[in-house]
Design an enzyme around this catalytic site. Sequence first.
Site, short mmCIF file in Angstrom:
data_model
loop_
_atom_site.label_atom_id
_atom_site.label_comp_id
_atom_site.label_asym_id
_atom_site.label_seq_id
_atom_site.Cartn_x
_atom_site.Cartn_y
_atom_site.Cartn_z
N SER A 148 0.87 -1.16 0.10
CA SER A 148 -0.04 -0.01 0.06
C SER A 148 0.78 1.20 0.03
CB SER A 148 -0.81 0.10 1.13
OG SER A 148 0.06 -0.15 2.46
N LEU A 169 -8.05 -3.14 19.37
CA LEU A 169 -7.78 -2.62 17.70
C LEU A 169 -8.32 -3.61 17.07
CD1 LEU A 169 -7.03 -0.63 15.50
CD2 LEU A 169 -4.83 -1.67 15.80
N GLY A 177 1.15 -8.35 8.14
CA GLY A 177 1.09 -8.16 9.36
C GLY A 177 1.83 -7.07 9.99
N THR A 209 -8.00 -11.43 7.85
CA THR A 209 -7.79 -11.55 6.39
C THR A 209 -8.49 -12.68 6.01
OG1 THR A 209 -6.02 -12.10 4.91
CG2 THR A 209 -5.64 -12.88 7.04
N GLN A 215 -1.46 -14.81 3.18
CA GLN A 215 -1.30 -13.95 4.27
C GLN A 215 -1.47 -14.16 5.58
OE1 GLN A 215 -3.42 -10.39 2.50
NE2 GLN A 215 -1.72 -9.66 1.52
N CYS A 250 -1.21 2.88 -12.49
CA CYS A 250 -1.61 3.55 -11.63
C CYS A 250 -0.69 4.75 -11.10
CB CYS A 250 -1.24 2.48 -10.22
SG CYS A 250 -2.54 1.06 -10.36
#
Length: 409
Positions: free
Chosen positions: A162, A196, A204, A222, A227, A389
């Site tokens: 990300s 949270l 992770g 997830t 993952q 992108c």
Amino acid sequence: MPIGQNFASALSSPGEGPSSPGLGLLLRLGRDIRFGTLHVRLPDGGERSFAGSEPGPTATLVLNNGRVVRRFLAGGAVGFAESYIDGDWDSPDLASLLELLDRNYAAWSDHHHGGALPRLLHRLVHLLRGNSRRGSRRNIHAHYDLGNEFFAAWLDPTLTYSSARFVDGNEDLEAAQVEKYRSLARLMRLSPGQKLLEIGSGWGSFAILAAREFGARVRSLTISREQHAFASRRVQELGLNDRVTIDLCDYRDARGSYDRIASIEMFEAVGEAWWPAYFGKLREALAPGGAAGLQIITIADRYFAEYRRSADFIQRYIFPGGMLPSPTALRQQVERAGLSIRDQLAFGASYARTLGIWNRSFDAAWDKVAGLGFDERFRRLWIYYLAYCEAGFRTGSTDVVQLAVARPA
């Protein structure tokens, strides 16, 4: 330099002459360029340049054969992308070429979606990839379960897929990724001892940072088996099992009340039909007075109405079932759920930089990636995806924001 008969022939189907619609479209596109300069390198070795009246990127389109114009006429922007993936054209700086085309969208917007039949086909395929519980697992598997080795070959050591957040411009990617995580934690006012919930674990990294640096007790969700296995192993190796739990669970099935919720670029995979369910789950899972920290990619309001009626290259080939919100649509969904945006920040330029680094890293790691079983067409698909992108974030067609979304006390 005049465009000769060889160029006309290269752009035409057998039997077509210099007045072919393909050649006419390319010439009109060149004449209508307003920003920047486009150089076209022809299959016969000739070149043609088109300069706009206003500053912009300089880019080169290298035509390997004449199919690109016909495929663009038939399939629009998706056809243009497919033409690159199949080797019909190249560019020495793909992101700059796509940026130039985006900035000059008005010159070719009438052909953006191609013919009626391809447009309908892309839309139907997209609609068939809806994000029901089963559909979400299938769609996530199509992308994230390409394998942990695949992503580890070219991501930074945090294994973060990300946008990073570059604050002073001097950080390396790893430092900027950690800053992104800290920024989100600060934005939602994460404090020691708080419960949270993280929707979308990645590998992770945020869950680990939230526990180690901010003292949170984390449950991370997830639906990617790859993952889940990797993140669970990281947590165990770091001795954080008492503070971090990685669960293989759809966010819609989450139970319990939490002081804070984090979700980093997971919303884009939810799908428009499920937006109310997503924000409804945030309100349900947040304790009164609680807050969520969300990192979300948005598409500019001016493109949203057209975008939501179609299916673009990303939806067709990269993130099946995905959908970007516009800033206005995002705010409306938050408010309809009885939540409010308390704070926000945007950093699209950081995403453009992140994607450029990823693309260079992916290209440099290609021998290793190819050894995992991926072929040349896959390489061109991913290079195009990352450059596509990057171009969008350069122009502002897309942006990335961090939001603090609060539930009333």
